[in-house]
Scaffold this motif. Structure first.
Motif, PDB file in Angstrom:
ATOM      1  N   LEU D 163       0.975  -0.832   0.030  1.00 45.69           N
ATOM      2  CA  LEU D 163       0.224  -0.337  -0.220  1.00 45.69           C
ATOM      3  C   LEU D 163       0.768   1.236  -0.054  1.00 45.69           C
ATOM      4  N   LEU D 164       1.744   1.721   0.201  1.00 50.83           N
ATOM      5  CA  LEU D 164       2.552   2.503   0.842  1.00 50.83           C
ATOM      6  C   LEU D 164       3.766   3.090  -0.567  1.00 50.83           C
ATOM      7  N   TYR D 165       4.167   1.365  -1.322  1.00 51.53           N
ATOM      8  CA  TYR D 165       4.481   1.387  -2.196  1.00 51.53           C
ATOM      9  C   TYR D 165       4.031   2.054  -3.704  1.00 51.53           C
ATOM     10  N   HIS D 166       2.276   1.618  -3.648  1.00 54.20           N
ATOM     11  CA  HIS D 166       1.898   1.736  -4.744  1.00 54.20           C
ATOM     12  C   HIS D 166       1.416   3.403  -4.406  1.00 54.20           C
ATOM     13  N   THR D 167       0.996   4.052  -3.023  1.00 55.93           N
ATOM     14  CA  THR D 167       0.943   5.369  -2.816  1.00 55.93           C
ATOM     15  C   THR D 167       2.069   5.860  -3.343  1.00 55.93           C
ATOM     16  N   THR D 168       3.407   6.008  -2.577  1.00 63.25           N
ATOM     17  CA  THR D 168       4.381   6.331  -3.215  1.00 63.25           C
ATOM     18  C   THR D 168       4.390   6.821  -4.238  1.00 63.25           C
ATOM     19  N   THR D 169       5.154   5.669  -5.460  1.00 59.79           N
ATOM     20  CA  THR D 169       4.978   5.527  -6.355  1.00 59.79           C
ATOM     21  C   THR D 169       4.126   6.725  -7.155  1.00 59.79           C
ATOM     22  N   MET D 170       2.841   6.397  -6.592  1.00 60.86           N
ATOM     23  CA  MET D 170       2.185   7.975  -7.577  1.00 60.86           C
ATOM     24  C   MET D 170       1.837   9.336  -7.116  1.00 60.86           C
ATOM     25  N   HIS D 196      -6.156   7.788  -1.623  1.00 61.81           N
ATOM     26  CA  HIS D 196      -7.699   7.019  -2.359  1.00 61.81           C
ATOM     27  C   HIS D 196      -7.596   5.151  -1.872  1.00 61.81           C
ATOM     28  N   ASP D 197      -6.695   4.752  -1.314  1.00 61.44           N
ATOM     29  CA  ASP D 197      -7.086   3.644  -0.901  1.00 61.44           C
ATOM     30  C   ASP D 197      -6.647   2.858   0.711  1.00 61.44           C
ATOM     31  N   ILE D 198      -6.332   4.502   1.347  1.00 64.48           N
ATOM     32  CA  ILE D 198      -6.513   3.774   2.841  1.00 64.48           C
ATOM     33  C   ILE D 198      -7.366   3.052   3.406  1.00 64.48           C
ATOM     34  N   GLN D 250     -14.037  13.651  -1.114  1.00 66.80           N
ATOM     35  CA  GLN D 250     -15.163  12.950  -1.097  1.00 66.80           C
ATOM     36  C   GLN D 250     -14.989  12.275  -2.934  1.00 66.80           C
ATOM     37  N   HIS D 251     -15.152  13.436  -3.317  1.00 71.22           N
ATOM     38  CA  HIS D 251     -15.662  13.010  -4.776  1.00 71.22           C
ATOM     39  C   HIS D 251     -14.382  12.238  -5.553  1.00 71.22           C
ATOM     40  N   MET D 252     -13.387  12.436  -5.366  1.00 72.41           N
ATOM     41  CA  MET D 252     -11.784  12.160  -5.989  1.00 72.41           C
ATOM     42  C   MET D 252     -11.809  10.730  -5.159  1.00 72.41           C
ATOM     43  N   ILE D 253     -12.535  10.825  -4.394  1.00 71.87           N
ATOM     44  CA  ILE D 253     -12.191   9.068  -3.264  1.00 71.87           C
ATOM     45  C   ILE D 253     -13.276   7.961  -4.664  1.00 71.87           C
ATOM     46  N   LEU D 254     -14.274   8.594  -4.874  1.00 70.61           N
ATOM     47  CA  LEU D 254     -15.814   7.961  -5.455  1.00 70.61           C
ATOM     48  C   LEU D 254     -14.893   7.509  -6.384  1.00 70.61           C
ATOM     49  N   ALA D 255     -15.255   8.286  -7.394  1.00 73.96           N
ATOM     50  CA  ALA D 255     -14.788   8.503  -9.416  1.00 73.96           C
ATOM     51  C   ALA D 255     -13.387   7.524  -9.039  1.00 73.96           C
ATOM     52  N   HIS D 256     -12.827   6.694  -8.315  1.00 73.78           N
ATOM     53  CA  HIS D 256     -11.216   7.246  -9.058  1.00 73.78           C
ATOM     54  C   HIS D 256     -10.930   5.772  -8.986  1.00 73.78           C
ATOM     55  N   LEU D 276      -6.060  11.388 -11.075  1.00 71.55           N
ATOM     56  CA  LEU D 276      -5.739  10.734  -9.762  1.00 71.55           C
ATOM     57  C   LEU D 276      -6.195   9.264 -10.537  1.00 71.55           C
ATOM     58  N   HIS D 277      -7.640   8.830 -11.033  1.00 71.61           N
ATOM     59  CA  HIS D 277      -7.222   8.085 -11.269  1.00 71.61           C
ATOM     60  C   HIS D 277      -6.422   7.650 -12.634  1.00 71.61           C
ATOM     61  N   HIS D 278      -5.903   7.687 -13.700  1.00 75.52           N
ATOM     62  CA  HIS D 278      -4.766   7.620 -14.070  1.00 75.52           C
ATOM     63  C   HIS D 278      -3.935   7.156 -13.913  1.00 75.52           C
ATOM     64  N   LEU D 279      -3.202   8.002 -12.697  1.00 72.77           N
ATOM     65  CA  LEU D 279      -1.645   7.532 -11.581  1.00 72.77           C
ATOM     66  C   LEU D 279      -3.013   6.218 -10.994  1.00 72.77           C
ATOM     67  N   ASP D 280      -3.699   6.208 -10.713  1.00 69.96           N
ATOM     68  CA  ASP D 280      -4.065   4.814 -10.257  1.00 69.96           C
ATOM     69  C   ASP D 280      -3.818   3.497 -10.657  1.00 69.96           C
ATOM     70  N   ILE D 281      -4.201   3.901 -12.404  1.00 69.06           N
ATOM     71  CA  ILE D 281      -4.298   2.294 -13.279  1.00 69.06           C
ATOM     72  C   ILE D 281      -2.876   2.319 -13.896  1.00 69.06           C
ATOM     73  N   MET D 282      -2.798   3.400 -14.150  1.00 69.93           N
ATOM     74  CA  MET D 282      -1.584   2.893 -14.611  1.00 69.93           C
ATOM     75  C   MET D 282      -0.182   2.290 -13.578  1.00 69.93           C
ATOM     76  N   ASP D 283      -0.147   2.813 -12.251  1.00 71.00           N
ATOM     77  CA  ASP D 283       0.834   2.139 -11.505  1.00 71.00           C
ATOM     78  C   ASP D 283       0.871   0.189 -10.803  1.00 71.00           C
ATOM     79  N   ALA D 284      -0.751   0.168 -11.007  1.00 73.63           N
ATOM     80  CA  ALA D 284      -1.057  -0.787 -11.258  1.00 73.63           C
ATOM     81  C   ALA D 284      -0.788  -1.726 -11.767  1.00 73.63           C
TER      82      ALA D 284
END
Lengths: 319, 319, 319, 319, 319, 319
Positions: D163-170, D196-198, D250-256, D276-284
């Protein structure tokens, strides 16, 4: 003043001629000054055009009705990319005008009598007594209406005699493919082709001109596929046909649209039902493609065609 | 040696008792040493368990058949998260064992006779002669099989008498909702409920124990929805019912699965058809939820339930 | 000159009467001669009609505003298949006209006060202190707005008091079905029904006439489902409710649209959430069907109804 | 006898070494002779392997539990295309073996403390008092668990500290892209990434080794997206933050997750939510691709990767 | 009489100024009195407006053509929520008006020459001779048209130089992300970015003003993805490049839309293709979001944006 | 001891005969006692069967390889509803066994040479020099591999010579349908049929026995549709063909799978492309149906066929 068919109209033509009223309505413009006008859809054997008479009264409303032939003088304009006729003069045709109704409707390229005879020829080729009996029973009941019904309200084969045209073309193509896929049961295939859309006669209300005004109540609540299944059930029981024969023909009708979302609750489970589906969709699409290209110049595209998944069709130069 | 019902089995139990053979097969292991074993699915009124007898011979194959009652001794193991019985001893039940077949099958919680009577009661509430006539005609023809048929092969109400149970619960719920949505036609709704799944009797082959071995040929090629439409067509014509009545009942059957991909080529177009759909799906899902939770402890989840969109159901602690 | 309600207007009627302005705008015609006109949507308790005043000026723009009552004289025309009023004379209503605002809005068939009392009655039936406490806390906060809010902007129950009407009908239907599905927890079900749409009060801006002008910012960014989850979180923490109770109520709100694409990120995982979903969709659809048929003659179809998957509803003759 | 890490095992290797028990179960074979065996999933810092001990007893079951370190001797076989260890000897590690638990778990490539510090650094860059306050409030509450939680149960970043790794890379990637898309609000973006994933910390139960045994009840009924929205609601109210700030976060979390079927009931409506959405899916996806290729030779394909739409990834030779 | 740019027009402004004719047409009104009018779409560097001249003649039709600059006097009206210009006076610009064509078109925020040089800079960073050679070969062939082509007909980057703008922004963002995801092959990524949309030059016909009048025939029959694959095939064979290099670049172009329904028959199978997809969609969406918000006030929403899944974008107050 | 072909095997048969090894592997059982066994897939000209030799050693692994012919003695068992051979004795065939390799592979029902000649015959019917030239160029390059390639790895026409069989049947059916749909360009249709799947030769690796071991790298990254487009591009440029001809042939290849999710980024836009699609899918499905029914008794259903949308095919009794 030109004496042209609708298919030959160009922008700015001043024309005069006879046309059939497909629909007529008295409408209000969204406009402060002129309240009302008459809105016509006129057809002849070559096409259809919207036409406006920029006045309306109770007398005019009484004078012009659907399916009447009228003599019209007017100018061809263009509105939102479509040709439109501004009517300057209009009167009903009289007996002295020597009108032949066949000149005013889009029809299949063959005579209905000949196409119907062709169907009877193929019925003669059916060997199974039961399959032939069911088919005859149903065709007999529907023969009068078959003479003029189109195959659809607005998509493929939406012309006078279109149902016969669609059915006979499929029979010809089916006969050819039976030479290649010769393990198929030709009795089932011929009967399936003849019966697959027959219940459209109960699904839609069509005038003798082959113009569908609306779907029937049972057409909307049940649809031509289930209505066709009912017809086979009744005909099969009436002639005490073999249970499997009834079931196979019902299955073929049920499955011929292939996808549930197009109305087939079952997918084809016998090869003849599969082939029926391909013949049906192939003929419908080839018709729509040919029609789409009829107005297009070489090197150009047609409009987007709804029934062809909204694709524009291209007319190659090498043709 | 424990004398337990299947629903009470725990891992490592050594048990002995009578069970019904739902299916039996001689199988080969993917294994070099032992070639063959007998694979049973045993049931009693509380559940079902897979069982292995680690040998097989022609005599054994002849001795044990589907739907027989056997006496079994064995040990309960766990294989891939499911309990499994390793059979140590097995023999057929004899007349001296005083077996009552009802002890061995999962059944609806009410007696079939009582549920059938309840259906007759609701039929009495139908005022329209035609609607009542069609319903009676069909129920009469199917009454014998209705006594034991389940409502499905493996999903909701897949128990002996399940079709009656599903139908009568829907009738009760429908009666209640008619008090709230009182503009609905109760004749149509009651008839629709009674007839909506009746053709499952022709779609599936069920033993008298309410166990479906397979779908029939016509069940696969046509399905219970279209078979039901045919039943109404015949019954309606037999009693010369009003054409609209026949059509409305056919539409209700046709539309009760709502989505084309679940077998309904038409969506509900009358309020009674819409209500029939909701009563059907609501009852099927509430049944599956209740069943899913029957084995679950408070605070835990059930397995994923296929018929509930693969959701796991949670048993709340506050219940 | 006729004194009719909008619901009774026919083409060509010359009418005179009082109406409420739902919206008013000064617009330009796509036309070279007349530049501007005033475009009204007028309503009374029986319906809504578009109306044109074929002039516009700064004074007229100042004179007529949304939610005012006006006296109008005009002629009913038809434009693109819809009735439209051509205004000949218009003035604001005065105190001497003795206007009662309730005569001009579409309202639920019951008085808001009575429906609200009914909700309180059902809250009394909730035994769990925590479930009752959360529900009370939220209802208290929203009670004033509940009196007039509709349940939707344009779909089902889009009338003054529509939220109360939808909620109370569901409570009645829920109570009935608890008699059939008696293993359900009635506390959860009643609370779930009362709270499921309550956050629509924060999702939409509605006037006291029950007319929604727009969605709020938080309504668009979060939606009523997530806003409702937040409400329960706050109320539950405020009264220090049991954690599972908070979670179960939140889950019920979250899952009540069932499908992710309709806004529910989780599907029902407890039977009460499943039942809540069915009560909700059943009530919405029965409302839309009844409304669709209110203007239809026996033997005819309604227009296609967007909220009913674009189906036309049929009014049977036998009703 | 080889002393290899799991990642280096080859078929037919005879190995000896220390491993961590990820899961252990006593199972029954589908086989007449041997009843039971112990089924292990063993891991070390380089990978995971299934292992069989072909016996089982109550003592053995007591001896070996999840998360214990064991010393194992055995042979590497292949079963259905996967390596599998046949255990010949196994014992628990003792204090004399000088085991360091970190050698046995897959971990992020950076130390948790360093990654957590990096998050604190980015929090320092947030200028808005409210955005910073909400973020701090939540991180404070979760900091302990953040140290070891993975970012998922089995997909991307399913390692200790994931979780830390994903968050810090983003955060790093986000900082870079803010240089290109410099009109974005960096406060919102940094806070959105951190939060976003906390709530996965409340959605899953993870051991200190970063291994998730199961989802929590609230994780299943509500999901980490809604749980995260609740966290922001509480933190925002606790520090009396601006209403819009709470709503935007809240919207950012909801929509990510972007698509409703992946859990987002709203699509991004502000540019920071979109990013935020693009950073999340790209990193995953980049993580999963890198992982997939780690075992693949140049010129070969990986297995089909479920989280990458079942595509096989190709390792180019030119790399 | 105001001398304003289109982007500053308000309702009721009386304006005078120079504009570029994007399209012009002679149309017929659906109206009995005035037959014809000229329908213009006028642009300048700040935006676009529809304009009507309420007369039309052959001379007028000859006088005004697409891409001409005209001097116009008129009044700004509003029609269906959009501003519209009623033309009172119009004439062609003459050499004495000292017109600079660049003042009349929407352009990218950087000069084409600078953006093209930037592309050359990134090409210099490509180490692989083959990858660099293929890229150079294609860019050389397309360089002239690249100077003015937009990146799309109507969606993202539909401005003069838009293709260069989209490509160079992606190069910058790609360079940044290579610092984070440093195991990626930068040669492939830079070449993939430069070539991914290059065949749009053959897919669309654009004037030198960056305005696309239509798709080409090969654009419709093959599409820019397949045209781009052909370009790489030819360039690769011309310089006798390594087969794998050709294949990898072709794969990247083929997969960059990711979903089959958006034109990619293959999904990304190498990490560089995956990253290319994310850079492409991220840049397109960020552009559309920024553009959508450019006309919106804080606290308001944009219109629904088709290319953003029909979402309205919100402009936060805290920005 | 029976000397049967695989297609005639029954459960419990003791057989002896020659078979071809399609694949062979040394595997480990999930089982404590026997570690290893050899897992064969054996074929002859009538079918395929899985076979087990319950031992394995390095010598055995060296002795038996893919594509060898072996003599086998064994017993036919049934495992999970499929026949399986337990091998008792196995040895390699020797020159003295007088083996003819053609007896061991499933082949098309015509000789490859004859089918290839038929393709040449149809090529002679192409009048356009350019269309003929492109087709010849490509066929020449591929002729050797065409002799044995199947048309698919596991679906339709997955037999030796299957690509020729599929192509020639389509040519025959196409010729027939050109008589019915006589406005089609036969040059385009014949060339389209001949070339539509030709690049499967580069997409898959097939042995001379027509058995595909795997997809090639370019097959996976680009697919046979894009590879075919490249072939036409090169051939067309090599003979300096008319640009439109190249484009039309490329479009036909591109569109022949019709749906984007099946690999066609463009739908058919010329009638010949539409017809090509129907010929292709019709021939593939009729093949699969005929194959499915070859093992089925009258009145029975086949297994569910993956390539036929998971439908079971019914063999009617009346056939």
């Amino acid at each position: 003043m030109l004496n042209k068919k609708i298919g030959d109209f160009n922008k700015n033509d001043k024309i005069e001629g006879f046309f059939l009223i497909k629909t007529v309505d008295c409408k209000v413009t969204n406009n402060s000054i002129t309240n009302k006008y008459m809105d016509f859809n006129l057809i002849d054997s070559t096409g259809e055009i919207n036409a406006k008479l920029w006045e309306c009264s109770n007398e005019l409303e009484q004078m012009f009705k659907d399916n009447m032939v009228v003599k019209v003088r007017g100018v061809v304009n263009e509105y939102r990319g479509k040709l439109q006729l501004k009517i300057e003069k209009i009167r009903n045709a009289t007996s002295e005008d020597n009108i032949n109704i066949d000149d005013f409707v889009l029809s299949a390229p063959y005579k209905s009598e000949d196409m119907f005879d062709l169907i009877l020829d193929y019925m003669e080729k059916i060997n199974s007594k039961d399959i032939k009996g069911i088919t005859e029973q149903i065709i007999l009941e529907c023969s009068e209406k078959m003479m003029h019904y189109p195959a659809a309200k607005s998509n493929h084969h939406a012309v006078r005699g279109g149902l016969l045209y669609h059915t006979t073309t499929m029979l010809k193509a089916g006969e050819k493919l039976l030479e290649v896929y010769n393990y198929l049961n030709s009795d089932l295939l011929y009967a399936g082709i003849i019966l697959h859309d027959i219940a459209k006669i109960y699904e839609m209300d069509s005038s003798e001109l082959g113009i569908v005004s609306q779907y029937t109540v049972e057409g909307q609540l049940l649809g031509h596929i289930v209505l066709g299944v009912n017809l086979i059930d009744r005909a099969g029981n009436a002639i005490k046909a073999d249970k499997e024969v009834i079931m196979l023909l019902q299955h073929m009708i049920l499955a011929h649209h292939y996808e549930p979302e197009y109305g087939s609750p079952k997918r084809p489970m016998i090869p003849e039902a599969e082939m029926l589906h391909h013949l049906d969709i192939m003929d419908a699409r080839m018709y729509d493609m040919q029609k789409a290209l009829s107005d297009v110049n070489e090197g150009d595209f047609s409009d987007k065609i709804y029934s062809l998944d909204n694709v524009s069709i291209y007319k190659a130069k090498l043709n």
